[in-house]
Design a protein around this motif. Structure first.
Motif, PDB file in Angstrom:
ATOM      1  N   LEU A  18       0.869  -1.165   0.000  1.00 43.78           N
ATOM      2  CA  LEU A  18       0.000   0.000   0.000  1.00 43.78           C
ATOM      3  C   LEU A  18       0.910   1.220   0.000  1.00 43.78           C
ATOM      4  O   LEU A  18       1.818   1.315   0.822  1.00 43.78           O
ATOM      5  N   VAL A  19       0.691   2.099  -0.939  1.00 44.62           N
ATOM      6  CA  VAL A  19       1.527   3.291  -1.051  1.00 44.62           C
ATOM      7  C   VAL A  19       0.628   4.501  -1.263  1.00 44.62           C
ATOM      8  O   VAL A  19      -0.370   4.433  -1.971  1.00 44.62           O
ATOM      9  N   GLU A  20       0.984   5.584  -0.584  1.00 39.00           N
ATOM     10  CA  GLU A  20       0.234   6.832  -0.687  1.00 39.00           C
ATOM     11  C   GLU A  20       1.018   7.761  -1.607  1.00 39.00           C
ATOM     12  O   GLU A  20       2.185   8.048  -1.354  1.00 39.00           O
ATOM     13  N   ILE A  21       0.385   8.203  -2.695  1.00 45.98           N
ATOM     14  CA  ILE A  21       1.071   8.982  -3.720  1.00 45.98           C
ATOM     15  C   ILE A  21       0.235  10.209  -4.075  1.00 45.98           C
ATOM     16  O   ILE A  21      -0.990  10.137  -4.144  1.00 45.98           O
ATOM     17  N   GLU A  22       0.917  11.308  -4.338  1.00 48.90           N
ATOM     18  CA  GLU A  22       0.278  12.470  -4.938  1.00 48.90           C
ATOM     19  C   GLU A  22       0.504  12.349  -6.439  1.00 48.90           C
ATOM     20  O   GLU A  22       1.625  12.533  -6.914  1.00 48.90           O
ATOM     21  N   PRO A  23      -0.526  11.992  -7.225  1.00 50.97           N
ATOM     22  CA  PRO A  23      -0.333  11.786  -8.661  1.00 50.97           C
ATOM     23  C   PRO A  23       0.257  12.986  -9.402  1.00 50.97           C
ATOM     24  O   PRO A  23       0.863  12.817 -10.447  1.00 50.97           O
ATOM     25  N   ASP A  53      -3.454  18.661  -5.582  1.00 54.01           N
ATOM     26  CA  ASP A  53      -2.652  18.139  -4.475  1.00 54.01           C
ATOM     27  C   ASP A  53      -3.311  16.974  -3.750  1.00 54.01           C
ATOM     28  O   ASP A  53      -2.894  16.622  -2.652  1.00 54.01           O
ATOM     29  N   SER A  54      -4.320  16.364  -4.337  1.00 46.08           N
ATOM     30  CA  SER A  54      -4.990  15.257  -3.658  1.00 46.08           C
ATOM     31  C   SER A  54      -4.046  14.072  -3.525  1.00 46.08           C
ATOM     32  O   SER A  54      -3.150  13.865  -4.335  1.00 46.08           O
ATOM     33  N   ILE A  55      -4.255  13.317  -2.489  1.00 44.32           N
ATOM     34  CA  ILE A  55      -3.458  12.128  -2.205  1.00 44.32           C
ATOM     35  C   ILE A  55      -4.279  10.914  -2.623  1.00 44.32           C
ATOM     36  O   ILE A  55      -5.493  10.879  -2.429  1.00 44.32           O
TER      37      ILE A  55
END
Length: 67
Positions: A18-23, A53-55
């Motif tokens: 699981l990775v949190e990225i700002e596209p 800036d959504s994650i």
């Protein structure tokens, strides 16, 4: 962090990431490519927030081994 975890990412015992990225960030594609090269594919993603800036939380699952 992911670039330094190449041995861990290649370990077949690791089945999900699981990775949190700002596209919108410039390294977005590099992260996707790194996980794909390690044998993972996107299973799902969920966007949090609105705007540039959504994650987004991505879940990657190890592809089944070829037989």
């Amino acid at each position: 962090v992911l670039c330094g975890a190449s041995r861990t990412l290649l370990d077949p015992a690791l089945r999900t990431v699981l990775v949190e990225i700002e596209p919108a960030q410039p390294d977005f594609e590099m992260i996707i490519d790194l996980l794909t090269a390690a044998g993972f594919e996107e299973h799902s993603h969920r966007r949090h927030g609105a705007g540039v800036d959504s994650i987004t939380n991505f879940i990657f699952v190890r592809r089944p081994a070829s037989r």
